[in-house]
Design a protein around this motif. Structure first.
Motif, PDB file in Angstrom:
ATOM      1  N   SER A 141       0.835  -1.201   0.000  1.00  0.00           N
ATOM      2  CA  SER A 141       0.000   0.000   0.000  1.00  0.00           C
ATOM      3  C   SER A 141       0.867   1.246   0.000  1.00  0.00           C
ATOM      4  O   SER A 141       1.990   1.239   0.508  1.00  0.00           O
ATOM      5  CB  SER A 141      -0.904   0.023   1.231  1.00  0.00           C
ATOM      6  N   LYS A 142       0.327   2.294  -0.575  1.00  0.00           N
ATOM      7  CA  LYS A 142       1.027   3.575  -0.593  1.00  0.00           C
ATOM      8  C   LYS A 142       0.000   4.698  -0.713  1.00  0.00           C
ATOM      9  O   LYS A 142      -0.876   4.657  -1.559  1.00  0.00           O
ATOM     10  CB  LYS A 142       1.973   3.636  -1.790  1.00  0.00           C
ATOM     11  N   ALA A 143       0.107   5.661   0.171  1.00  0.00           N
ATOM     12  CA  ALA A 143      -0.813   6.803   0.105  1.00  0.00           C
ATOM     13  C   ALA A 143      -0.010   8.079  -0.061  1.00  0.00           C
ATOM     14  O   ALA A 143       1.102   8.207   0.445  1.00  0.00           O
ATOM     15  CB  ALA A 143      -1.663   6.863   1.362  1.00  0.00           C
TER      16      ALA A 143
ATOM     17  N   LYS B 233      -5.159   7.308  -1.827  1.00  0.00           N
ATOM     18  CA  LYS B 233      -4.620   5.954  -1.710  1.00  0.00           C
ATOM     19  C   LYS B 233      -4.184   5.500  -3.083  1.00  0.00           C
ATOM     20  O   LYS B 233      -4.983   4.982  -3.863  1.00  0.00           O
ATOM     21  CB  LYS B 233      -5.695   5.012  -1.157  1.00  0.00           C
TER      22      LYS B 233
ATOM     23  N   ASP C 144      -3.552   0.164  -2.794  1.00  0.00           N
ATOM     24  CA  ASP C 144      -4.293  -0.302  -1.630  1.00  0.00           C
ATOM     25  C   ASP C 144      -4.295  -1.831  -1.604  1.00  0.00           C
ATOM     26  O   ASP C 144      -5.169  -2.462  -2.169  1.00  0.00           O
ATOM     27  CB  ASP C 144      -5.721   0.257  -1.720  1.00  0.00           C
TER      28      ASP C 144
ATOM     29  N   THR D 208       3.209   4.366  -9.479  1.00  0.00           N
ATOM     30  CA  THR D 208       3.504   4.253  -8.051  1.00  0.00           C
ATOM     31  C   THR D 208       4.048   2.865  -7.731  1.00  0.00           C
ATOM     32  O   THR D 208       5.039   2.726  -7.010  1.00  0.00           O
ATOM     33  CB  THR D 208       2.242   4.546  -7.228  1.00  0.00           C
TER      34      THR D 208
ATOM     35  N   LEU E  94       7.585   2.076   0.667  1.00  0.00           N
ATOM     36  CA  LEU E  94       6.188   1.664   0.751  1.00  0.00           C
ATOM     37  C   LEU E  94       5.637   1.893   2.153  1.00  0.00           C
ATOM     38  O   LEU E  94       6.374   1.898   3.136  1.00  0.00           O
ATOM     39  CB  LEU E  94       5.974   0.225   0.274  1.00  0.00           C
ATOM     40  N   ASP E  95       4.329   2.100   2.243  1.00  0.00           N
ATOM     41  CA  ASP E  95       3.688   2.375   3.534  1.00  0.00           C
ATOM     42  C   ASP E  95       3.402   1.078   4.288  1.00  0.00           C
ATOM     43  O   ASP E  95       3.569   0.993   5.492  1.00  0.00           O
ATOM     44  CB  ASP E  95       2.346   3.100   3.336  1.00  0.00           C
ATOM     45  N   ALA E  96       2.930   0.076   3.580  1.00  0.00           N
ATOM     46  CA  ALA E  96       2.561  -1.186   4.215  1.00  0.00           C
ATOM     47  C   ALA E  96       2.747  -2.314   3.222  1.00  0.00           C
ATOM     48  O   ALA E  96       2.789  -2.094   2.016  1.00  0.00           O
ATOM     49  CB  ALA E  96       1.104  -1.128   4.685  1.00  0.00           C
TER      50      ALA E  96
ATOM     51  N   THR F  79      12.758  -2.732   0.975  1.00  0.00           N
ATOM     52  CA  THR F  79      12.857  -1.801   2.092  1.00  0.00           C
ATOM     53  C   THR F  79      14.214  -1.886   2.779  1.00  0.00           C
ATOM     54  O   THR F  79      14.841  -0.865   3.068  1.00  0.00           O
ATOM     55  CB  THR F  79      11.750  -2.079   3.120  1.00  0.00           C
TER      56      THR F  79
END
Ligand code: ATP
Ligand code: MG
Lengths: 312, 278
Positions: free
Chosen positions: A12-14, A19, A22, A46, A57-59, A70
């Motif tokens: 996920s990335k916002a 968003k 997702d 993205t 990345l966010d999640a 990461t």
């Protein structure tokens, strides 16, 4: 040891409230091409940026060439090549210098760098412009140099974000051949594109993104079979016969699409044997048929169906 | 990229030679290669010439307009105004030129050259260091030419002699180098050449005039004195002047070096973060 060269799980990335991605998962086996399709703003770029470590990345998690994006970005970067959506070459340098620079930064000696650069300039038909500053290149030439730049290090995984946008048909075909050759040699490719024909020709498997989510994945044939729609296209001998033909088709359970006063109509069908039923219905109506054709679903149909559903 | 050709030799990717077989590059070689890239800009002599002509014009104007300063309170006895002015011009020119490091970086970020480097297995600090090395080289050339111009055209001949003058030059270079990191940090956030140039003007000009560059602080109105005496540029100018005039005063020199070091470290941290922003 797995042979997945790209393995993204629940990514996920916002950006602020948007968003962009997702919970996207994507798996690309070694030596294959995966096509990433989706409307403008679907999240294709993205995703490419996350997998190439350009963005964090966010999640979720992802590995590329077996390395975590990461925690092991450096190793990932030494195994990939990226041609982004927007040209990333130095306009103040010559084409040759651009490629030599990248090779040198990857650790090549002067000699190796020069050899690799001229090899790629040749391959992308830029040898004649090698010693010209890039700001004198045409749009398509810049694009080709950008593609060459992403291949300098013989990457294991190549990311191409709309690689053929702005290329003329000859260059586009040339690029397709280069991609096919890379894949023959074991390179893995992730390709985003707006040209469905391109995905159809190059991609072993296709993932369709919509609003940051995967809405379909499979081979082109699978997607066509699952989502696409076969149609029968009919042209009647006379437009006057249309009302009766339409009525007969509706009685037979079809939903023909027809513009009033025209001789042509389109009938979505499910099974192959539906063709016989269409012909029978037309026969019942005594409609004389000038032309009849069965159309296999195209990737365009699949794409339009999917993005239409998502928007609704 | 020819379509119909069937040249089987075009070996797009011999699997035997992946990038890792080149082994990647060390930090020093990254910095070396990237500095070499920036050096291309020196091929365009116009920029360099303009960057020397501009301070020479300032030198002409100021040496005429402010000649009377030699009689102002606090002006060192028996010193020619040009000998007083030139060390300051070295510092202010070096500081103004530091802006170019930020402008260059902003341009790279804007036009996509940096997008490519981001995908390579190299350190972003190599890139920043290369910029600052290049900036230091360009600055050295610029200030040296300026110095020659001042000697030939204006008879600059300070009491500190050749060594004092070179030491003053070195201090000006160090101050400019420290500032270049600050401007690089700004460049990574601003990402626009024109805006960077504006910032360079707006930030450096007031600092330049609200300092002891052209006149002794004692000759200024009270409020300006207050600003001038805390202006870090004043320390650098005092230091540079004391070296050139052969009237060594360690205090301002050490302050100038310390402040430059702090600015450089802070700028480096901020630039390192800023450059990673997509
Ligand atoms: N840096 C950013 N800041 C804010 N929003 C962003 C940023 N990058 C992308 N977005 C948003 O994220 C969403 C996905 O964008 P992305 O560029 O991934 O789409 P795309 O599928 O590549 O589209 P296109 O086909 O137009 O290239 C969009 O809504 C976009 O506005
Ligand atoms: Mg995109």
């Amino acid at each position: 040891m797995t042979d997945l060269m790209i393995d993204a799980a629940d990514v996920s990335k916002a950006f602020g409230d948007v968003k962009a991605l997702d919970g996207v998962s994507l798996q690309v086996p070694k030596g294959t091409v995966t096509g990433l399709l989706g409307h403008n703003g679907a999240g294709k770029t993205t995703l490419v940026n996350l997998l190439t470590t350009v963005l964090p990345l966010d999640a979720g998690g992802a590995t590329v060439a077996g390395h975590d994006v990461t925690t092991d970005g450096h190793e990932v970067r030494s195994r990939i090549g990226l041609t982004g959506q927007f040209a990333s070459v130095d306009e103040q340098l010559t084409g040759l210098h651009n490629l030599v620079l990248i090779a040198r930064l990857l650790g090549a000696s002067r000699r190796q760098a020069a050899d690799r650069a001229s090899e790629l300039l040749e391959l992308f038909d830029l040898a004649a412009a090698a010693d010209r500053k890039v700001d004198t290149y045409s749009g398509g030439m810049k694009r080709r140099l950008d593609l060459a730049a992403s291949l300098v290090g013989h990457p294991d995984v190549v990311f191409l974000d709309e690689p053929t946008t702005g290329l003329d048909p000859t260059s586009r075909l040339g690029l397709w051949e280069i991609v096919e050759k890379l894949v023959d040699d074991g390179t893995t490719v992730l390709l985003t594109t707006q040209y469905l024909e391109e995905a159809d020709r190059l991609a072993d498997s296709i993932t369709v993104l919509s609003n940051g989510q995967v809405v379909a994945a499979g081979t082109a044939a699978e997607l066509k079979a699952d989502i696409g729609q076969r149609t029968v296209a009919i042209t009647l001998a006379e437009a006057a016969a249309a009302p009766e033909a339409l009525a007969a088709l509706r009685r037979a359970g079809f939903s023909p699409i027809h513009d009033e006063g025209r001789r042509a109509m389109t009938i979505p069908v499910d099974a192959a044997n539906a063709l016989a039923a269409v012909v029978r219905a037309l026969d019942d109506a005594n409609a004389e048929v000038a032309e009849l054709a069965l159309h296999e679903p195209t990737l365009d149909d699949v794409y339009l169906t999917l993005t239409h559903q998502a928007a609704a | 990229m020819t379509v119909a050709t069937t040249t089987p030799q075009t070996n797009a990717a011999p699997p035997a030679a992946a990038a890792r077989d080149w082994g990647g590059s060390s930090y020093p070689s990254q910095i070396w290669v990237l500095t070499g890239r920036s050096m291309q800009a020196l091929k365009d002599k116009r920029m360099l010439i303009m960057s020397v002509v501009q301070p020479l014009i300032m030198l002409t104007l100021f040496s005429q307009v402010f000649k009377g300063m030699a009689f102002a309170p606090g002006f060192p006895q028996g010193v020619d105004y040009i000998d007083y002015l030139m060390p300051a011009i070295l510092v202010t020119t070096g500081s103004q030129s530091a802006m170019w490091a930020g402008a260059g970086l902003a341009t790279d970020l804007k036009n996509g050259a940096l997008a490519r480097f981001r995908t390579l297995p190299i350190s972003m600090y190599s890139l920043l260091t290369a910029r600052s090395v290049f900036d230091a080289v360009r600055n050295t050339i610029q200030l040296s030419l300026l110095l020659v111009g001042a000697v030939v055209l204006f008879g600059f001949n300070p009491a500190g002699g050749v060594f004092g003058t070179l030491a003053a030059l070195l201090l000006a270079l160090i101050v400019g180098w420290g500032l270049s990191w600050l401007f690089m940090a700004l460049g990574t956030w601003v990402r626009n050449l024109e805006v960077m140039q504006m910032i360079g003007m707006v930030a450096v000009f007031p600092l330049m005039f609200a300092s002891n560059a052209f006149a002794p602080v004692e000759s200024m109105p009270g409020w300006l004195q207050a600003i001038a005496s805390v202006n870090p540029l004043s320390y650098a100018i005092d230091g540079s002047r004391s070296l050139a005039l052969g009237d060594l005063d360690a205090g301002p020199i050490l302050w100038a070096l310390l402040i430059s070091g702090i600015i450089a470290s802070g700028g480096a941290l901020a630039a390192g973060r800023g450059i990673r922003k997509p």
